[in-house]
Design a protein around this motif. Structure first.
Motif, PDB file in Angstrom:
ATOM      1  N   GLU A  28      70.128 115.269  61.372  1.00  0.00           N
ATOM      2  CA  GLU A  28      71.561 114.937  60.991  1.00  0.00           C
ATOM      3  C   GLU A  28      71.545 114.387  59.911  1.00  0.00           C
ATOM      4  O   GLU A  28      72.052 114.104  58.630  1.00  0.00           O
ATOM      5  CB  GLU A  28      70.475 113.271  61.719  1.00  0.00           C
ATOM      6  CG  GLU A  28      70.066 113.692  63.285  1.00  0.00           C
ATOM      7  CD  GLU A  28      71.803 113.609  63.642  1.00  0.00           C
ATOM      8  OE1 GLU A  28      73.103 113.893  63.000  1.00  0.00           O
ATOM      9  OE2 GLU A  28      71.961 115.093  64.964  1.00  0.00           O
ATOM     10  N   VAL A  31      72.918 116.553  54.993  1.00  0.00           N
ATOM     11  CA  VAL A  31      75.049 115.693  54.830  1.00  0.00           C
ATOM     12  C   VAL A  31      75.889 116.324  53.565  1.00  0.00           C
ATOM     13  O   VAL A  31      74.714 116.377  52.514  1.00  0.00           O
ATOM     14  CB  VAL A  31      75.168 114.757  54.669  1.00  0.00           C
ATOM     15  CG1 VAL A  31      74.660 113.834  56.398  1.00  0.00           C
ATOM     16  CG2 VAL A  31      74.026 113.888  53.802  1.00  0.00           C
TER      17      VAL A  31
ATOM     18  N   THR B 308      77.774 128.664  57.254  1.00  0.00           N
ATOM     19  CA  THR B 308      76.895 127.458  57.500  1.00  0.00           C
ATOM     20  C   THR B 308      76.475 128.080  58.898  1.00  0.00           C
ATOM     21  O   THR B 308      77.145 129.437  59.599  1.00  0.00           O
ATOM     22  CB  THR B 308      78.006 126.222  58.293  1.00  0.00           C
ATOM     23  OG1 THR B 308      77.919 124.963  57.783  1.00  0.00           O
ATOM     24  CG2 THR B 308      76.108 125.816  59.637  1.00  0.00           C
ATOM     25  N   SER B 426      83.618 120.169  51.050  1.00  0.00           N
ATOM     26  CA  SER B 426      83.046 119.752  52.248  1.00  0.00           C
ATOM     27  C   SER B 426      83.605 119.392  53.708  1.00  0.00           C
ATOM     28  O   SER B 426      82.181 119.715  54.634  1.00  0.00           O
ATOM     29  CB  SER B 426      83.040 118.307  51.265  1.00  0.00           C
ATOM     30  OG  SER B 426      82.395 116.910  52.186  1.00  0.00           O
ATOM     31  N   HIS B 427      84.891 118.886  54.293  1.00  0.00           N
ATOM     32  CA  HIS B 427      84.938 118.644  55.560  1.00  0.00           C
ATOM     33  C   HIS B 427      84.650 119.733  56.534  1.00  0.00           C
ATOM     34  O   HIS B 427      83.940 120.073  57.713  1.00  0.00           O
ATOM     35  CB  HIS B 427      86.575 118.347  55.458  1.00  0.00           C
ATOM     36  CG  HIS B 427      87.317 118.131  56.152  1.00  0.00           C
ATOM     37  ND1 HIS B 427      87.952 119.051  57.548  1.00  0.00           N
ATOM     38  CD2 HIS B 427      88.231 116.737  56.529  1.00  0.00           C
ATOM     39  CE1 HIS B 427      88.306 118.817  58.166  1.00  0.00           C
ATOM     40  NE2 HIS B 427      88.107 116.794  58.025  1.00  0.00           N
ATOM     41  N   TYR B 429      82.613 122.312  56.180  1.00  0.00           N
ATOM     42  CA  TYR B 429      81.153 122.521  56.012  1.00  0.00           C
ATOM     43  C   TYR B 429      80.285 121.615  57.430  1.00  0.00           C
ATOM     44  O   TYR B 429      79.591 121.946  58.744  1.00  0.00           O
ATOM     45  CB  TYR B 429      79.717 121.703  55.025  1.00  0.00           C
ATOM     46  CG  TYR B 429      79.856 123.040  54.061  1.00  0.00           C
ATOM     47  CD1 TYR B 429      79.590 124.348  54.382  1.00  0.00           C
ATOM     48  CD2 TYR B 429      79.708 122.980  52.234  1.00  0.00           C
ATOM     49  CE1 TYR B 429      79.276 125.361  53.318  1.00  0.00           C
ATOM     50  CE2 TYR B 429      79.768 123.704  51.630  1.00  0.00           C
ATOM     51  CZ  TYR B 429      79.357 124.974  52.127  1.00  0.00           C
ATOM     52  OH  TYR B 429      78.839 126.129  50.971  1.00  0.00           O
ATOM     53  N   ALA B 430      80.937 120.561  57.338  1.00  0.00           N
ATOM     54  CA  ALA B 430      81.092 119.129  58.482  1.00  0.00           C
ATOM     55  C   ALA B 430      81.757 120.186  59.534  1.00  0.00           C
ATOM     56  O   ALA B 430      80.892 119.272  60.714  1.00  0.00           O
ATOM     57  CB  ALA B 430      81.576 117.771  58.226  1.00  0.00           C
ATOM     58  N   ARG B 433      78.872 122.583  61.163  1.00  0.00           N
ATOM     59  CA  ARG B 433      78.503 122.064  61.645  1.00  0.00           C
ATOM     60  C   ARG B 433      78.162 121.372  62.947  1.00  0.00           C
ATOM     61  O   ARG B 433      78.042 121.251  63.747  1.00  0.00           O
ATOM     62  CB  ARG B 433      77.182 121.005  60.773  1.00  0.00           C
ATOM     63  CG  ARG B 433      76.542 122.259  59.730  1.00  0.00           C
ATOM     64  CD  ARG B 433      75.296 120.383  58.711  1.00  0.00           C
ATOM     65  NE  ARG B 433      76.129 119.570  58.026  1.00  0.00           N
ATOM     66  CZ  ARG B 433      77.382 119.300  56.997  1.00  0.00           C
ATOM     67  NH1 ARG B 433      77.448 120.101  56.688  1.00  0.00           N
ATOM     68  NH2 ARG B 433      77.630 117.672  57.482  1.00  0.00           N
ATOM     69  N   ASN B 434      79.173 120.591  62.868  1.00  0.00           N
ATOM     70  CA  ASN B 434      79.813 119.626  64.613  1.00  0.00           C
ATOM     71  C   ASN B 434      79.825 121.279  65.367  1.00  0.00           C
ATOM     72  O   ASN B 434      79.364 121.280  66.598  1.00  0.00           O
ATOM     73  CB  ASN B 434      80.736 119.367  63.683  1.00  0.00           C
ATOM     74  CG  ASN B 434      80.812 117.752  63.638  1.00  0.00           C
ATOM     75  OD1 ASN B 434      79.293 117.542  63.296  1.00  0.00           O
ATOM     76  ND2 ASN B 434      81.380 117.476  62.496  1.00  0.00           N
ATOM     77  N   ASP B 446      74.066 124.630  54.875  1.00  0.00           N
ATOM     78  CA  ASP B 446      74.524 125.216  54.204  1.00  0.00           C
ATOM     79  C   ASP B 446      74.395 126.280  53.545  1.00  0.00           C
ATOM     80  O   ASP B 446      73.767 125.941  52.660  1.00  0.00           O
ATOM     81  CB  ASP B 446      75.369 124.209  53.954  1.00  0.00           C
ATOM     82  CG  ASP B 446      76.686 122.778  55.339  1.00  0.00           C
ATOM     83  OD1 ASP B 446      76.271 123.568  56.685  1.00  0.00           O
ATOM     84  OD2 ASP B 446      75.969 121.758  54.807  1.00  0.00           O
TER      85      ASP B 446
END
Lengths: 215, 519
Positions: A28, A31, B308, B426-427, B429-430, B433-434, B446
């Motif tokens: 988690e 980030v 990722t 950044s968008h 990578y998220a 991961r999601n 990442d």
């Protein structure tokens, strides 16, 4: 052997998110930080219980095998360019850089011998090793794991460290013994005659075939 | 074996044999045009490719000196190795992953669509999507792109199962097996893929499209092609009228030779092409051949990338099957409410253990690093490929103080991400991961961008000669018989992998070269 696409002259170690302590991260907490995009995050997996998935591994037979596959206790006798005492230090460092407790010492010794075979590289490595002094005088006097980790952390940005880390990773993870333990098959399972028939053997996820027709 | 005289000034000289150069050479030879094809690297029979990461890199990669500068991490991690392209007959079509995607209509009108973006040098392409559609159609047939023209998609592999479950789990809807220029069934005299995961190393089976064993042998069979491997171009000369008149190159014996010509097509990739033009400066072209606008080498783009890698609690064996057999297209469209302009694809990516260990996070070591890589068998990967904005100061220049073995100044690749690039990254990578988390991943890492294989923009096409190098055919605004046929011509990077567009543009350009030759 020349370097592969990730240059052995590697640089920075991971940078922790602000406020995080090394070894205290988790899924988690990984980030992206806008100011650090592209910079690595270091996370601790110590509490993650996932077994490795070893497999049969095989190198393409067209790639020549390494000169020294299994080594005696007196492996340093095979060193040509790197002095024996320094080779012993490099060996201890390699085990700290890439610590796999299921690997025998001879795998790491083979890595140092591969470096030794590249005369230009090993000359440069030894030069940079000696260049650590006097700033890091006696830094490797204690070859215990904890002492080495501390010592290496202090020299991460030196040319010596970058050279040694890059080549350690290059040679160690190009060894089919390591492939097998890490679960990378190489050409095992591949034939020149037939397509692989085991490419979709994961049975714990839904089969996307039904949706494929709609996409 | 066809050989043309060095004094034959009727030949077309093509420099570089990859997606653009190989296609152009074949197109011209098929119409009876005599072509001399110069390739800096050797000719390697596909039977001799090695299915091994390190050995294949040593065999195929361009390893001549380069320098990386600027704010990107590659300049720190790989300061002498900022690109990853091939030096062999066939160029980077040998190691490409074969993802063959079209650009979107609006991506040819990026400036009109996105508006002005501070710090960027965005302009619309001088051609439209409609202009290139017939060539996309033709290229997809020639290359045998899966999911098109009756070529089936590749079979589901474990990576695709992860992608499919995860992407649907987070609400994406455009999840497909993608479009690969790899035969999923026998086609065009070549077999179906062996699904063995080897693409970066060259495809020994030849199921993957490559000019190395498709266009170039066919061009040779016409009797119109004089292929000269191990011949590195070092200068393009011009006559008193400012027309390209000869190409100087160094052959495999180190001999400097001069091939006269009627037309020159430069297709060396977006680093070596501007390098050659800059190194061809003369009293008439003091800032480099065809560089009156000052744009040669500028606006270097490499796509917004990142990857990722996630660990699952059961085996994935990601290297089984093709390398990139799936993608998510939901994030491609221009939706500025996300905080950036343009869009990106999320593509499957499988890498060998040596590549993961070296590239997952250069400089990472110790227990966590070892823990991560030793779970390669449980690993899945995703790759972000998005639109990279052109910036004038991202550029290729020459280091006049460092010469290579041919006495050419080495290229300097200077690059710094635009804030738009960072927001997109950044968008992405998220998103990656999601997706993995929704499929059951326990942890993710990442990975920063690697040396670029998508190199673009350094001799861009433009309507206005003042803000570009080439016209709408990829022909120099200033030198009427000089063409460029590689990613350098791209006015913008768009979000798709570049090779299909390079091939389509080369086919289109070849028709113009034929018209020019016949005028």
């Amino acid at each position: 052997m020349k370097k592969m696409h990730s240059n052995p002259k590697v640089m920075n170690r991971g940078i922790l998110p602000e406020g995080a302590e090394e070894g205290k991260g988790s899924f988690e907490e990984v980030v992206p930080l806008p100011s650090l995009i592209g910079v690595s995050k270091t996370i601790n997996y110590r509490n993650v219980e996932i077994p490795r998935s070893p497999c049969t591994a095989k190198k393409d037979c067209r790639v020549p095998p390494r000169a020294a596959q299994r080594l005696s206790k007196d492996w340093t006798n095979n060193l040509v360019t790197i002095p024996k005492d320094i080779g012993t230090i490099f060996f201890a460092i390699a085990k700290i850089l890439c610590p796999h407790d299921w690997l025998e010492d001879d795998v790491y010794q083979s890595v140092i011998l591969e470096m030794d075979r590249d005369v230009n590289f090993s000359d440069q490595l030894i030069f940079e090793y000696h260049a650590l002094s006097p700033l890091f005088d006696n830094i490797f006097a204690d070859l215990s794991a904890d002492a080495l980790i501390l010592s290496l952390s202090n020299i991460e940005n030196t040319p010596f460290f970058r050279l040694l880390l890059g080549r350690t990773i290059l040679y160690l993870y190009d060894d089919p013994v390591v492939w097998s333990g890490c679960g990378y098959e190489g050409v095992a399972g591949c034939t020149n005659e037939m397509p692989r028939d085991d490419i979709d053997d994961v049975d714990w996820l839904p089969d996307p075939q039904a949706a494929r027709g709609q996409s | 074996m066809t050989r043309f005289s060095l004094e034959d000034d009727r030949v077309v000289v093509v420099i570089g044999s990859g997606a653009g150069g190989g296609t152009t050479a074949h197109s011209l030879c098929s119409e009876g045009v005599n072509v001399v094809l110069l390739e800096a690297g050797p000719q390697i029979d596909a039977d001799n490719f090695v299915q091994d990461e390190v050995a294949a890199y040593d065999m195929l990669a361009w390893q001549e000196p380069q320098e990386a500068r600027g704010g990107w991490r590659v300049a720190r991690d790989m300061p002498d190795n900022p690109t990853w392209v091939c030096r062999a007959v066939g160029g980077s079509t040998i190691h490409w992953t074969a993802t063959a995607l079209r650009f979107k209509d609006y991506e040819f009108k990026c400036r009109s669509t996105y508006g002005a973006i501070a710090g960027s040098d965005l302009i619309d392409w001088p051609i439209s999507y409609e202009d290139i559609v017939p060539y996309y159609d033709r290229a997809e047939k020639v290359m045998g792109v899966s999911g098109k023209n009756g070529m089936p998609h590749h079979p589901t592999n474990n990576q695709y199962k992860v992608l499919h479950a995860g992407a649907l789990g987070v609400g994406y809807t455009q999840v497909t097996p993608g479009s690969l220029a790899v035969n999923s069934r026998p086609y065009d005299g070549r077999p179906a893929s062996r699904q063995d995961g080897f693409a970066l190393q060259g495809d020994r089976s030849r199921a993957k499209w490559s000019t190395a064993y498709i266009e170039i042998p066919r061009a040779l069979a016409t009797g119109c092609l004089d292929l000269r491997p191990d011949c590195c171009a070092v200068q393009i000369e011009h006559d008193v009228n400012g027309k390209a008149s000869a190409v100087v190159y160094v052959d495999k014996n180190g001999q400097r030779r001069r091939q006269r010509c009627s037309i020159v097509v430069v297709a060396c990739n977006a680093v070596q092409t501007p390098r050659l033009l800059l190194a061809s400066a003369s009293s008439r072209f003091p800032d480099g051949l065809a560089n009156g606008s000052g744009y040669v080498g500028r606006c270097y783009m490499r796509h917004v990338t990142g990857s990722t890698w996630s660990i699952f609690d059961k085996p994935i064996r990601m290297c089984r099957g093709e390398m990139m057999p799936g993608l998510v297209a939901d994030e491609v469209l221009h939706r500025p409410e996300r905080g950036f302009s343009g869009g990106y694809y999320l593509e499957l990516l499988s890498l060998s253990l040596p590549a993961i260990a070296a590239g997952v996070d250069p400089g990472w070591w110790g227990k966590d690093f070892a823990w991560f890589v030793e779970r390669h068998g449980n690993m899945a990967g995703l790759f972000l490929n998005g639109e990279d904005l052109p910036q004038r100061e991202n550029r290729i220049t020459l280091n006049m103080d460092r010469l290579d073995d041919n006495d050419m100044p080495i290229p300097v690749v200077t690059y710094t991400e635009h804030p738009n690039d960072l927001a997109m990254q950044s968008h992405g990578y998220a998103a990656m991961r999601n997706i993995h988390k929704a499929a059951g991943a326990v942890c993710s890492h990442d990975t920063p961008p690697w040396p670029a294989s998508h190199n673009m923009g350094t001799t861009r096409m433009s309507d206005d000669p003042a803000n570009g190098v080439l016209d709408n055919w990829g022909r120099s605004h200033e030198v009427e018989n000089l063409f460029v046929s590689d990613g350098s011509v791209f006015t913008s990077s768009a979000s798709a992998n570049p090779t299909l567009t390079i091939v389509a543009l080369a086919m289109r350009q070849s028709e113009e070269i034929l018209r020019q030759l016949r005028r």
